[in-house]
Design a protein around this motif. Structure first.
Motif, short mmCIF file in Angstrom:
data_model
loop_
_atom_site.label_atom_id
_atom_site.label_comp_id
_atom_site.label_asym_id
_atom_site.label_seq_id
_atom_site.Cartn_x
_atom_site.Cartn_y
_atom_site.Cartn_z
N GLN A 32 -30.06 -42.32 -28.49
CA GLN A 32 -29.32 -41.13 -28.90
C GLN A 32 -27.86 -41.47 -29.21
O GLN A 32 -27.27 -40.96 -30.17
CB GLN A 32 -29.39 -40.07 -27.80
CG GLN A 32 -30.79 -39.48 -27.62
CD GLN A 32 -30.86 -38.51 -26.46
OE1 GLN A 32 -29.86 -38.24 -25.81
NE2 GLN A 32 -32.05 -38.00 -26.18
N ALA A 33 -27.30 -42.35 -28.38
CA ALA A 33 -25.91 -42.74 -28.60
C ALA A 33 -25.75 -43.46 -29.94
O ALA A 33 -24.78 -43.24 -30.67
CB ALA A 33 -25.44 -43.63 -27.46
N ARG A 34 -26.72 -44.30 -30.27
CA ARG A 34 -26.64 -45.03 -31.54
C ARG A 34 -26.67 -44.08 -32.73
O ARG A 34 -25.92 -44.24 -33.68
CB ARG A 34 -27.81 -46.00 -31.62
CG ARG A 34 -27.84 -46.84 -32.88
CD ARG A 34 -29.04 -47.76 -32.89
NE ARG A 34 -29.10 -48.55 -34.10
CZ ARG A 34 -30.09 -49.38 -34.40
NH1 ARG A 34 -31.10 -49.52 -33.57
NH2 ARG A 34 -30.07 -50.07 -35.53
N HIS A 35 -27.54 -43.06 -32.66
CA HIS A 35 -27.64 -42.11 -33.77
C HIS A 35 -26.43 -41.20 -33.84
O HIS A 35 -26.06 -40.71 -34.90
CB HIS A 35 -28.91 -41.27 -33.64
CG HIS A 35 -30.17 -42.04 -33.87
ND1 HIS A 35 -30.44 -42.72 -35.03
CD2 HIS A 35 -31.24 -42.27 -33.07
CE1 HIS A 35 -31.62 -43.32 -34.96
NE2 HIS A 35 -32.13 -43.07 -33.77
N ALA A 36 -25.80 -40.95 -32.68
CA ALA A 36 -24.68 -40.02 -32.65
C ALA A 36 -23.35 -40.66 -33.00
O ALA A 36 -22.37 -39.96 -33.25
CB ALA A 36 -24.58 -39.38 -31.26
N LEU A 37 -23.28 -42.00 -33.02
CA LEU A 37 -22.00 -42.68 -33.25
C LEU A 37 -21.31 -42.23 -34.54
O LEU A 37 -20.10 -42.01 -34.57
CB LEU A 37 -22.21 -44.19 -33.27
CG LEU A 37 -22.25 -44.88 -31.91
CD1 LEU A 37 -22.61 -46.36 -32.06
CD2 LEU A 37 -20.91 -44.73 -31.19
N ALA A 38 -22.10 -42.08 -35.61
CA ALA A 38 -21.50 -41.76 -36.90
C ALA A 38 -21.11 -40.30 -37.02
O ALA A 38 -20.13 -39.97 -37.69
CB ALA A 38 -22.47 -42.13 -38.03
N THR A 39 -21.83 -39.42 -36.36
CA THR A 39 -21.60 -37.99 -36.55
C THR A 39 -20.88 -37.32 -35.37
O THR A 39 -20.17 -36.34 -35.56
CB THR A 39 -22.94 -37.26 -36.77
OG1 THR A 39 -23.80 -37.52 -35.65
CG2 THR A 39 -23.61 -37.76 -38.04
N ASP A 40 -21.07 -37.85 -34.16
CA ASP A 40 -20.49 -37.20 -32.98
C ASP A 40 -20.16 -38.24 -31.92
O ASP A 40 -20.91 -38.44 -30.96
CB ASP A 40 -21.47 -36.16 -32.43
CG ASP A 40 -20.82 -35.24 -31.39
OD1 ASP A 40 -19.70 -35.56 -30.93
OD2 ASP A 40 -21.44 -34.22 -31.04
N ASP A 43 -20.38 -37.22 -28.24
CA ASP A 43 -21.73 -37.10 -27.69
C ASP A 43 -22.29 -38.49 -27.37
O ASP A 43 -22.98 -38.68 -26.38
CB ASP A 43 -22.63 -36.39 -28.71
CG ASP A 43 -24.01 -36.11 -28.13
OD1 ASP A 43 -24.09 -35.48 -27.07
OD2 ASP A 43 -25.00 -36.55 -28.73
N ALA A 44 -21.98 -39.47 -28.23
CA ALA A 44 -22.42 -40.84 -27.97
C ALA A 44 -21.82 -41.35 -26.66
O ALA A 44 -22.51 -42.00 -25.86
CB ALA A 44 -22.01 -41.75 -29.12
N GLU A 45 -20.55 -41.04 -26.42
CA GLU A 45 -19.91 -41.47 -25.18
C GLU A 45 -20.56 -40.82 -23.97
O GLU A 45 -20.73 -41.46 -22.92
CB GLU A 45 -18.41 -41.13 -25.22
CG GLU A 45 -17.62 -41.98 -26.19
CD GLU A 45 -16.14 -41.64 -26.17
OE1 GLU A 45 -15.73 -40.82 -25.31
OE2 GLU A 45 -15.39 -42.19 -27.00
N ARG A 46 -20.94 -39.56 -24.09
CA ARG A 46 -21.61 -38.87 -22.97
C ARG A 46 -22.95 -39.54 -22.65
O ARG A 46 -23.31 -39.72 -21.49
CB ARG A 46 -21.79 -37.39 -23.30
CG ARG A 46 -20.53 -36.55 -23.17
CD ARG A 46 -20.84 -35.06 -23.19
NE ARG A 46 -21.38 -34.65 -24.50
CZ ARG A 46 -20.62 -34.26 -25.51
NH1 ARG A 46 -19.30 -34.25 -25.39
NH2 ARG A 46 -21.15 -33.89 -26.65
N CYS A 47 -23.71 -39.88 -23.68
CA CYS A 47 -25.00 -40.54 -23.47
C CYS A 47 -24.82 -41.89 -22.77
O CYS A 47 -25.56 -42.22 -21.83
CB CYS A 47 -25.71 -40.76 -24.81
SG CYS A 47 -26.28 -39.24 -25.60
N ILE A 48 -23.83 -42.65 -23.21
CA ILE A 48 -23.58 -43.95 -22.59
C ILE A 48 -23.15 -43.80 -21.15
O ILE A 48 -23.56 -44.57 -20.27
CB ILE A 48 -22.53 -44.73 -23.41
CG1 ILE A 48 -23.10 -45.07 -24.80
CG2 ILE A 48 -22.08 -45.99 -22.68
CD1 ILE A 48 -22.09 -45.67 -25.76
N ALA A 49 -22.33 -42.79 -20.86
CA ALA A 49 -21.86 -42.56 -19.49
C ALA A 49 -23.02 -42.25 -18.56
O ALA A 49 -23.09 -42.75 -17.42
CB ALA A 49 -20.84 -41.43 -19.47
N VAL A 50 -23.96 -41.43 -19.02
CA VAL A 50 -25.13 -41.12 -18.20
C VAL A 50 -25.99 -42.36 -17.99
O VAL A 50 -26.49 -42.62 -16.89
CB VAL A 50 -25.97 -39.98 -18.84
CG1 VAL A 50 -27.24 -39.74 -18.05
CG2 VAL A 50 -25.16 -38.70 -18.92
#
Length: 202
Positions: A32-40, A43-50
């Motif tokens: 999810q973080a990989r897909h969100a990097l370009a658009t959000d 959100d990518a940072e939140r996924c990585i933190a979890v």
């Protein structure tokens, strides 16, 4: 937008999570973080933190086999390291004699304790297990080599030819030559075994 929607459904890591579910969650979060990097990026940072918060659970789970190795012995069976060492000894010594005492020494147990623990872990007595492995190796050799049955018997630690035939029939229900012929092995196997039987009778 889609990545943000998916991430809101990712649960916070629970302390009691197990190793495999934690790995699956981390894998999903990183995707999810990989897909969100370009658009959000947020959100990518939140996924990585979890995902980072889940890592200690995997570390703790990988240490559990060491913590619970002793109860396995208390229940009567061999510990995992003992199973591995005994298996390695048997495979390395199939061409010769292997005594239960040697196997017990490899597991660092007394012969009487080893016999009981071995039966619980393997479902067989030590001698029966060794014979089963000899037959398994003979089957592999019959399929993968053109060696005679006599040579295969010697390579599997069975010096008596008639004994090999009796043992193979007991495990497989047919003679070695029939088993080999049915699976496309050497065409002269039946003749070789016939010569064995004649020699044994003579």
């Amino acid at each position: 937008m889609q990545a943000h929607t998916v991430s809101t459904r990712v649960p916070e890591p629970a302390p009691e999570s197990l190793s495999e579910p934690a790995r699956d969650q981390i894998r999903l979060l990183l995707m999810q973080a990989r897909h969100a990097l370009a658009t959000d990026p947020a959100d990518a940072e939140r996924c990585i933190a979890v995902a980072v918060r889940l890592l200690p659970q995997i570390d703790a789970a990988t240490r559990e086999p060491k913590v619970f190795a002793a109860p396995v012995i208390q229940r009567g069976g061999l510990a995992p390291w003992q199973v591995l060492r005994v298996k390695a000894l048997v495979e390395a010594r199939l061409t010769g004699r292997i005594s239960s005492a040697e196997m017990a020494a490899e597991a660092r147990l007394s012969p009487s304790h080893f016999s009981r623990a071995f039966r619980i872990s393997f479902g067989d007595a030590p001698k029966a297990y060794v014979n089963r492995r000899r037959i398994a190796r003979s089957k592999t050799m019959m399929l993968e080599s053109g060696d005679s049955l006599a040579a295969i018997a010697l390579a599997c630690g069975l010096s008596d030819q008639a004994h090999f035939c009796r043992m193979f029939r007991r495990f497989e229900g047919v003679s070695p030559s029939v088993w080999r012929r049915l699976r496309g092995g050497a065409s002269d196997a039946a003749e070789v075994e016939s010569n064995w039987q004649m020699a044994a009778v003579g």
